[in-house]
Every structure is written in structure tokens, then in C-alpha cells.
Design a protein around this motif. Structure first.
Motif, mmCIF file in Angstrom:
data_model
loop_
_atom_site.group_PDB
_atom_site.id
_atom_site.type_symbol
_atom_site.label_atom_id
_atom_site.label_comp_id
_atom_site.label_asym_id
_atom_site.label_seq_id
_atom_site.Cartn_x
_atom_site.Cartn_y
_atom_site.Cartn_z
ATOM 1 N N GLN A 1 30.409 -29.983 -37.146
ATOM 2 C CA GLN A 1 30.826 -31.355 -39.005
ATOM 3 C C GLN A 1 31.921 -31.154 -38.955
ATOM 4 O O GLN A 1 32.512 -31.413 -39.807
ATOM 5 N N LEU A 2 32.630 -29.166 -39.541
ATOM 6 C CA LEU A 2 33.781 -28.718 -40.225
ATOM 7 C C LEU A 2 34.878 -29.616 -39.670
ATOM 8 O O LEU A 2 35.877 -30.297 -40.201
ATOM 9 N N TYR A 3 34.918 -29.881 -38.186
ATOM 10 C CA TYR A 3 36.205 -30.717 -37.548
ATOM 11 C C TYR A 3 35.683 -32.299 -37.013
ATOM 12 O O TYR A 3 36.263 -32.479 -36.116
ATOM 13 N N ARG A 4 34.419 -33.001 -38.405
ATOM 14 C CA ARG A 4 34.106 -34.166 -37.850
ATOM 15 C C ARG A 4 35.346 -35.377 -37.968
ATOM 16 O O ARG A 4 35.460 -36.246 -36.733
ATOM 17 N N VAL A 5 36.359 -34.335 -38.240
ATOM 18 C CA VAL A 5 37.276 -35.532 -38.589
ATOM 19 C C VAL A 5 38.205 -35.701 -37.393
ATOM 20 O O VAL A 5 38.958 -36.878 -36.749
ATOM 21 N N LEU A 6 38.461 -34.425 -36.543
ATOM 22 C CA LEU A 6 39.381 -34.319 -35.504
ATOM 23 C C LEU A 6 38.999 -34.859 -34.408
ATOM 24 O O LEU A 6 38.937 -35.522 -33.583
ATOM 25 N N TYR A 7 37.381 -34.219 -34.513
ATOM 26 C CA TYR A 7 36.125 -35.293 -33.310
ATOM 27 C C TYR A 7 36.583 -36.941 -33.857
ATOM 28 O O TYR A 7 36.835 -37.981 -32.290
ATOM 29 N N LEU A 8 36.692 -37.648 -34.567
ATOM 30 C CA LEU A 8 36.306 -39.177 -34.922
ATOM 31 C C LEU A 8 37.812 -39.736 -34.486
ATOM 32 O O LEU A 8 37.886 -41.018 -34.119
ATOM 33 N N ILE A 9 39.172 -39.386 -34.204
ATOM 34 C CA ILE A 9 40.307 -39.198 -33.582
ATOM 35 C C ILE A 9 40.284 -38.432 -31.894
ATOM 36 O O ILE A 9 41.462 -39.093 -31.728
ATOM 37 N N GLU A 10 39.628 -38.256 -31.769
ATOM 38 C CA GLU A 10 38.986 -38.276 -30.128
ATOM 39 C C GLU A 10 39.924 -36.965 -29.663
ATOM 40 O O GLU A 10 40.489 -36.969 -28.848
ATOM 41 N N THR A 11 40.581 -35.923 -30.270
ATOM 42 C CA THR A 11 40.869 -34.341 -30.712
ATOM 43 C C THR A 11 39.988 -33.852 -29.847
ATOM 44 O O THR A 11 38.480 -34.155 -29.664
ATOM 45 N N PRO A 12 40.461 -33.339 -28.210
ATOM 46 C CA PRO A 12 39.727 -32.540 -27.854
ATOM 47 C C PRO A 12 39.092 -31.472 -28.767
ATOM 48 O O PRO A 12 39.925 -30.991 -28.891
ATOM 49 N N ILE A 13 37.950 -31.049 -28.401
ATOM 50 C CA ILE A 13 36.755 -30.305 -28.909
ATOM 51 C C ILE A 13 36.566 -29.184 -27.946
ATOM 52 O O ILE A 13 35.083 -29.544 -26.971
ATOM 53 N N LEU A 14 37.543 -28.228 -27.167
ATOM 54 C CA LEU A 14 36.392 -27.181 -26.011
ATOM 55 C C LEU A 14 35.658 -26.381 -26.509
ATOM 56 O O LEU A 14 35.643 -25.125 -27.679
#
Length: 455
Positions: A183-196
Motif C-alpha cells: 500500500q505504501l509503494y502503490r504509486v510505484l507499483y502502478l508505474i510498474e516499478t520492480p518490487i522485490l
């Protein structure tokens, strides 16, 4: 969502401000009441391009606030980030975790419900588990998870690095904690930032391995530069030639006086110490640490050699004191080794840095601080480019020659082109590049066609 950021140093202030820009309510906490009051007044204690405006806009929007009351901030927060300092411990190279552990104890006493405790500070492998033990000892009834979320911010580019990162690394084995971090990094998830997502231990190791590898690349190209000087090759051609290989990459292949800053020196030392204690020594990294320390000292010798073998009773102008441009950070800057060596050898040093002189004064008290680059060069027997600030890239060569007592430049960042500087009448020394012999006809042509050349 509301979070607390414990520590308003470089990592804490940048991370907290950027989270607030994502729409999160952020409370930044620090024990330094004077610093908190300055932040409330809009005064930013560090230099980072774009940070002041971002802090101002998010404070005005009500998403970012500052306090000394840790207990109250933690009680309101779903996630609490530990972003305190972890400097090298004197004597053994270990990261000093005392501030991290102290923050963990205070957080434990203040939690009121399920809380995700996030280590944002750079910490050795095993720290997250230790933080969890501390919290459990303080509050056996606490409902919490500990997460590792290392930062990968470059000073001078930190906001862009946070807003558009190469990746986000999150270490946790808790589904509840994963949900909070998503939820905290949702903005980055929406722009397809790799989240490991990894384990705590893997996340902590990733941070150290990344910084150590980059330090190794810097040290490698510095050693190649030295070899180029003995063989007639040009290190910039070599760096381009190998950097175009996708397996190697172009970044961190620029030669210079050695790495510095708040991360690489202490992180390489900490990883070496961790490896030695684990019985799995990292010989490459040990060598990197040693070579980098030696290189900084060797740069002073290079300057002295360019001044006919002595700087006694000579004046040396130093352009740039911070470890890199676009920051006021003096931590482990090459200047802290090079400048004292010049002073000890008898030089009078006149220096200018666009942002770092306030931080430099207590660290380098035996030099003269100047108003600009030309002021620093006035009457000097040589000028040294030590930090590649943009404003040093287009100095007026004729004005430089007029200011200097002798046209000698030691360019430790390879800002200028050797042939141009030699044609302009300079004795020019750079790193890893051949310097052509003066050509009388070329020199005459330059002076005839461009009496005030700007390079």
C-alpha cells in the motif's frame, strides 16, 4: 495511511518527504529540537536539489509534519521507519547500531496496535532479527512485524531515485507486513516499478552487496586509469568500450581521486567485517577498501609532482571540496585526505565549493575559503579540480591564466580536454589520459583565433 520516520538526516528527510508526495501522511521525528524547529520554519538542513520545494508543498498540504515527540508519532502510525545513522564504529569497522537499537526500544514502548517497524537505515545482516528481539523484550504483548526496506538514493539525485527507482526491495516473511508495504509503494507499483520481496536477511545483504559492487567498479576503473597512464591508452575510451557491454554497463566507470560519501566507505568496511566474522572473507572487497584509501593519499603526491616536486611556499587553488557535486556532504570526501597533505607539505590552500564550504570549514580549518573559482585561483601556482561541479566545466581559460601565477591545472575529474588545455598554454595533468606535447603552431593558432577561449 500514516507513517513515522525516525531520524531527519539525509535518508529520513528525503524518504519521508517523498512518501508524503505519494499521498501518505508522514510525521518526521528527531531528538534535535533545533533541527525540528528549523524544518518547521522551512529551513532544510541538507543540500539536495528540489528537496526544499517538495518539503514546503507537502507541509502546506498537511501531509508532512515534524516533531520531537516519538511516542505520540508512533502511536498514530501504522508503519514506523527507522532512518537513523549507522556510522562506522571506531576501531573495528562495524556499523554502529546503537541508534537503531535505541529507536527500537522507544518504538516498542509507544506502539498502540499492529505496527510495521521498517529498517530504512543501512544495517548489517541480522539487524532486523535483533530489532524484533529488542521489541519483543520491551513489549512481550506487542503486535508487530519487522521489515527491511533499504534505500538506494544517490546524493544529488535522491528525489528522482525515490520517485523513479530501479527497484524497491522489501524484506519480510509476513503477509500482513507485505500488504502494508504494498500500500505504501502503490504509486510505484502502478508505474510498474520492480518490487522485490525477500527475507529480512536477503534484503539487508542486497543493500551492502549493491554498494560494495559499485565501489568495486569505481576502484577497478581507477586502477585501469593508472595502467593507461603507463601504456598510452585513454581510460575514457576504455571505459566506453567496456561499458557498452550490457553485462558491464556504463555507470560508475569514471576515474577520479577515489570514492567517498556517506555510504561506500562505511558499507564496504561493514561488509568486510561481517564477512570476516562469518568465516567467509571477501578478499576483493578488502582490496577495494585498501586501494581506495591509498588512492586518496596518492592524489596529493600527484598534485605535488605537477608543481615541480614541491608545494612548499606555493599556493594551490582547490575547486570542489564535497565528495561529489550537487551535495554539501563532506563525509569521507577525498579532499579530507588531499588538502591536509598539501598543507603539511607547505602549501597555502585557497578553496571554493558551491555548496560545501559550511560543512568543510570545521573539518579543514587551515585553508582560505574563497568567493568563487576565480577568487580561489588568484595568485595560485596551480589549480586542482577536485569535484566536478557543473560551474567548473566552462571556466574562462584566459581569465584563469590571468588569475593564476602559473598556468598549471591538475584535473582529477577529467573535466577538460588535454589537447585544448595544452594548446591554451597550460601544464595539464589528468587521470588515465595521455597529455600531448605542446605544439607551437597549434598554440599560436589558438591565441590568434580565440584570445579569450572558453572550453
Amino acid at each position: 495511511m500514516r507513517i513515522s520516520m525516525i531520524g531527519t538526516g539525509y535518508v529520513g528527510l528525503v524518504s519521508g518527504t517523498c512518501f508524503s508526495e505519494f499521498g501518505v501522511d508522514v510525521i518526521c521525528v528527531d531528538k534535535d529540537a533545533a533541527k525540528i524547529e528549523r524544518l518547521r520554519q522551512g529551513e532544510i538542513p541538507i543540500y539536495e536539489p528540489g528537496l526544499e520545494a517538495l518539503v514546503s508543498s507537502n507541509v502546506a498540504a498537511g501531509r508532512l509534519s515534524f516533531t520531537t515527540d516519538l511516542a505520540d508519532a508512533v502511536a498514530q502510525s501504522q508503519a514506523v521507519f527507522i532512518a537513523v545513522g549507522t556510522p562506522s564504529r571506531r576501531g573495528d569497522g562495524h556499523a554502529d547500531l546503537s541508534f537503531v537499537y535505541a529507536a527500537a526500544r522507544e518504538i516498542a514502548r509507544a506502539m498502540t496496535g499492529y505496527t510495521v517497524v521498517v529498517t530504512k537505515s543501512t544495517v548489517p545482516v541480522g539487524t532486523g532479527r535483533a530489532v524484533a528481539r529488542i521489541i519483543r523484550e520491551e513489549r512481550p504483548d506487542a503486535d508487530f512485524d519487522v521489515v527491511s526496506n533499504p534505500e538506494f538514493l544517490r546524493e544529488g539525485s535522491a528525489i528522482q531515485d525515490f520517485m523513479r527507482p530501479d527497484r524497491v526491495v522489501i524484506g519480510t516473511d509476513s503477509p500482513r507486513a507485505q500488504a502494508v508495504m504494498r500500500q505504501l509503494y502503490r504509486v510505484l507499483y502502478l508505474i510498474e516499478t520492480p518490487i522485490l520481496f525477500t527475507t529480512l536477511e536477503s534484503s539487508e545483504m542486497i543493500k551492502y552487496a549493491a554498494n560494495t559492487f559499485l565501489a568495486t567498479k569505481i576502484t577497478f576503473i581507477n586502477e585501469i586509469a593508472d595502467l593507461c597512464e603507463h601504456t598510452g591508452a585513454d581510460v575514457h575510451d576504455v571505459a566506453r568500450g567496456i561499458g557498452l557491454d550490457g553485462r558491464i554497463g556504463r555507470k560508475f566507470l569514471h576515474p577520479g581521486p577515489g570514492y567517498g560519501g556517506s555510504c561506500f566507505p562505511k558499507d564496504t568496511l561493514a561488509l568486510v567485517t561481517t564477512a570476516q566474522e562469518a568465516g567467509s572473507p571477501l578478499r576483493i572487497v578488502e582490496t577495494v577498501v585498501d586501494i581506495n584509501a591509498r588512492r586518496k593519499r596518492a592524489m596529493a603526491d600527484r598534485i605535488i609532482a605537477a608543481c615541480d616536486g614541491t608545494v612548499a611556499d606555493k599556493t594551490v587553488a582547490i575547486l570542489g571540496l564535497t565528495f561529489k557535486p550537487n551535495t554539501d556532504d563532506m563525509r569521507d570526501a577525498p579532499s579530507l585526505d588531499i588538502v591536509p597533505a598539501l598543507v603539511e607539505a607547505g602549501a597555502t590552500v585557497r578553496a571554493f565549493d558551491p555548496e560545501g564550504m559550511g560543512e568543510a570549514r570545521p573539518l579543514l580549518p587551515d585553508i582560505t575559503y574563497c568567493d568563487d573559482a576565480y577568487d580561489a585561483m588568484t595568485g595560485a601556482d596551480a589549480v586542482v579540480i577536485l569535484t566536478e561541479w557543473n560551474e567548473f566545466r566552462a571556466l574562462n581559460i584566459a581569465r584563469m591564466k590571468e588569475a593564476l601565477a602559473a598556468p598549471v591545472m591538475i584535473d582529477l575529474r577529467n573535466v577538460y580536454t588535454p589537447a585544448d588545455m595544452v594548446a591554451a598554454g597550460f601544464r595539464y595533468v589528468s587521470v588515465g589520459r595521455p597529455t600531448p606535447a605542446p605544439d607551437a603552431e597549434a598554440v599560436a593558432a589558438v591565441h590568434a583565433t580565440s584570445p579569450s577561449p572558453v572550453i
